[in-house]
Enzyme design. Structure first.
Site, PDB file in Angstrom:
ATOM      1  N   ASN A  39       2.762   7.079  -1.068  1.00 35.20           N
ATOM      2  CA  ASN A  39       4.107   6.119  -1.214  1.00 35.20           C
ATOM      3  C   ASN A  39       5.310   7.031  -1.370  1.00 35.20           C
ATOM      4  O   ASN A  39       5.247   8.196  -1.747  1.00 35.20           O
ATOM      5  CB  ASN A  39       3.847   5.302  -2.548  1.00 35.20           C
ATOM      6  CG  ASN A  39       3.547   6.286  -3.776  1.00 35.20           C
ATOM      7  OD1 ASN A  39       2.728   7.459  -3.771  1.00 35.20           O
ATOM      8  ND2 ASN A  39       3.907   5.798  -4.924  1.00 35.20           N
ATOM      9  N   GLU A  41       8.899   6.685  -2.684  1.00 36.59           N
ATOM     10  CA  GLU A  41       9.922   5.724  -3.558  1.00 36.59           C
ATOM     11  C   GLU A  41      11.323   6.034  -2.967  1.00 36.59           C
ATOM     12  O   GLU A  41      11.765   6.952  -2.505  1.00 36.59           O
ATOM     13  CB  GLU A  41       9.675   5.970  -4.866  1.00 36.59           C
ATOM     14  CG  GLU A  41       8.145   5.388  -5.260  1.00 36.59           C
ATOM     15  CD  GLU A  41       7.695   5.370  -6.886  1.00 36.59           C
ATOM     16  OE1 GLU A  41       8.629   6.031  -7.659  1.00 36.59           O
ATOM     17  OE2 GLU A  41       6.907   4.854  -7.140  1.00 36.59           O
ATOM     18  N   CYS A  50       4.922   1.695   0.154  1.00 40.67           N
ATOM     19  CA  CYS A  50       3.389   2.046  -0.259  1.00 40.67           C
ATOM     20  C   CYS A  50       2.791   2.958   0.587  1.00 40.67           C
ATOM     21  O   CYS A  50       2.954   3.233   1.876  1.00 40.67           O
ATOM     22  CB  CYS A  50       2.379   0.693  -0.306  1.00 40.67           C
ATOM     23  SG  CYS A  50       3.058  -0.484  -1.614  1.00 40.67           S
ATOM     24  N   GLU A  52      -0.399   2.774   1.634  1.00 42.39           N
ATOM     25  CA  GLU A  52      -0.956   2.145   2.831  1.00 42.39           C
ATOM     26  C   GLU A  52      -0.091   1.848   4.033  1.00 42.39           C
ATOM     27  O   GLU A  52      -0.557   2.106   5.184  1.00 42.39           O
ATOM     28  CB  GLU A  52      -1.580   0.571   2.470  1.00 42.39           C
ATOM     29  CG  GLU A  52      -2.744   0.946   1.170  1.00 42.39           C
ATOM     30  CD  GLU A  52      -2.054   0.836  -0.208  1.00 42.39           C
ATOM     31  OE1 GLU A  52      -1.026   1.171  -0.475  1.00 42.39           O
ATOM     32  OE2 GLU A  52      -2.781   0.325  -0.987  1.00 42.39           O
ATOM     33  N   CYS A  83      -1.358  -3.620  -2.951  1.00 46.28           N
ATOM     34  CA  CYS A  83      -0.594  -4.921  -3.372  1.00 46.28           C
ATOM     35  C   CYS A  83      -0.802  -6.047  -2.222  1.00 46.28           C
ATOM     36  O   CYS A  83      -1.242  -5.803  -1.224  1.00 46.28           O
ATOM     37  CB  CYS A  83       0.791  -4.219  -3.566  1.00 46.28           C
ATOM     38  SG  CYS A  83       1.757  -4.265  -1.821  1.00 46.28           S
ATOM     39  N   CYS A  86       0.544  -4.906   1.098  1.00 50.94           N
ATOM     40  CA  CYS A  86      -0.332  -4.299   1.914  1.00 50.94           C
ATOM     41  C   CYS A  86      -1.791  -4.705   2.373  1.00 50.94           C
ATOM     42  O   CYS A  86      -2.329  -4.355   3.400  1.00 50.94           O
ATOM     43  CB  CYS A  86      -0.668  -2.986   1.162  1.00 50.94           C
ATOM     44  SG  CYS A  86       0.834  -1.951   0.907  1.00 50.94           S
TER      45      CYS A  86
HETATM   46  N1  THU Z   1       1.661   1.653  -4.618  1.00 51.29           N
HETATM   47  C1  THU Z   1       1.123   2.003  -3.339  1.00 51.29           C
HETATM   48  O1  THU Z   1       1.569   2.803  -2.813  1.00 51.29           O
HETATM   49  N2  THU Z   1       0.075   1.485  -3.072  1.00 51.29           N
HETATM   50  C2  THU Z   1      -0.692   0.483  -3.753  1.00 51.29           C
HETATM   51  O2  THU Z   1      -1.734   0.075  -3.416  1.00 51.29           O
HETATM   52  C3  THU Z   1      -0.112  -0.020  -5.087  1.00 51.29           C
HETATM   53  C4  THU Z   1       1.204   0.497  -5.587  1.00 51.29           C
HETATM   54  C5  THU Z   1       2.949   2.412  -5.196  1.00 51.29           C
HETATM   55  C6  THU Z   1       4.244   1.479  -4.760  1.00 51.29           C
HETATM   56  C7  THU Z   1       5.016   2.438  -5.902  1.00 51.29           C
HETATM   57  O3  THU Z   1       5.597   3.511  -5.217  1.00 51.29           O
HETATM   58  C8  THU Z   1       4.068   2.759  -7.026  1.00 51.29           C
HETATM   59  O4  THU Z   1       2.555   2.781  -6.249  1.00 51.29           O
HETATM   60  C9  THU Z   1       4.018   1.897  -8.323  1.00 51.29           C
HETATM   61  O5  THU Z   1       3.995   0.578  -7.844  1.00 51.29           O
END
Ligand code: THU
Length: 128
Positions: A39, A41, A50, A52, A83, A86
């Site tokens: 991920n 941000e 994310c 994925e 999520c 994804c």
């Molecule tokens: N996140 C992912 O990268 N993948 C997931 O399957 C769940 C959430 C990340 C997004 C964000 O940077 C952090 O987790 C919190 O939501």
């Protein structure tokens, strides 16, 4: 390296200063290649991506489109499912029955499938 280990390794590179929740994802394609993502941000929160999505983007950029297996890992109390967005992205490139392993850094594992994660998925067929 197994797929969970690949996901755990790339998770270390996650840029997650806002949530402090690092996620790693690894995809094995039908050709046997592994693509990884973490991920990323952003201070403008909705611009974050994310793990994925990163792995899928790497796969497509390399010229591959068929996911055979997925692993996702996070430092959560139980295996965190992808999520909603994804799930739809995985369904674009992975068949319903391919295994998706959700893992925690503490060693828990849950194996599910793309079809279980997104029942009744919107697909190209619905635009026929
Ligand atoms: N996140 C992912 O990268 N993948 C997931 O399957 C769940 C959430 C990340 C997004 C964000 O940077 C952090 O987790 C919190 O939501």
């Amino acid at each position: 390296m197994d797929l969970i280990a690949e996901a755990a390794a790339v998770r270390e590179n996650a840029h997650a200063p806002y949530s402090n929740f690092k996620v790693g994802a690894a995809i094995r394609t039908s050709a046997g290649t592994v693509y990884v993502g973490c991920n990323v941000e952003n201070v403008a929160y909705p611009e974050g991506t994310c793990a994925e999505a990163g792995a899928i983007a790497a796969m497509v950029a390399a010229g591959e489109r068929e996911i055979a297996e997925v692993a996702v890992i996070a430092g959560s109390p139980d295996p965190v499912p992808p999520c909603g967005g994804c799930r739809q992205k995985l369904a674009e490139f992975g068949a319903r029955d391919i295994p998706v392993t959700l893992a925690t850094t503490a060693g828990q594992k849950r194996v599910t499938t793309v079809g279980e994660l997104l029942p009744g998925a919107f697909s190209a067929h619905h635009m026929d």
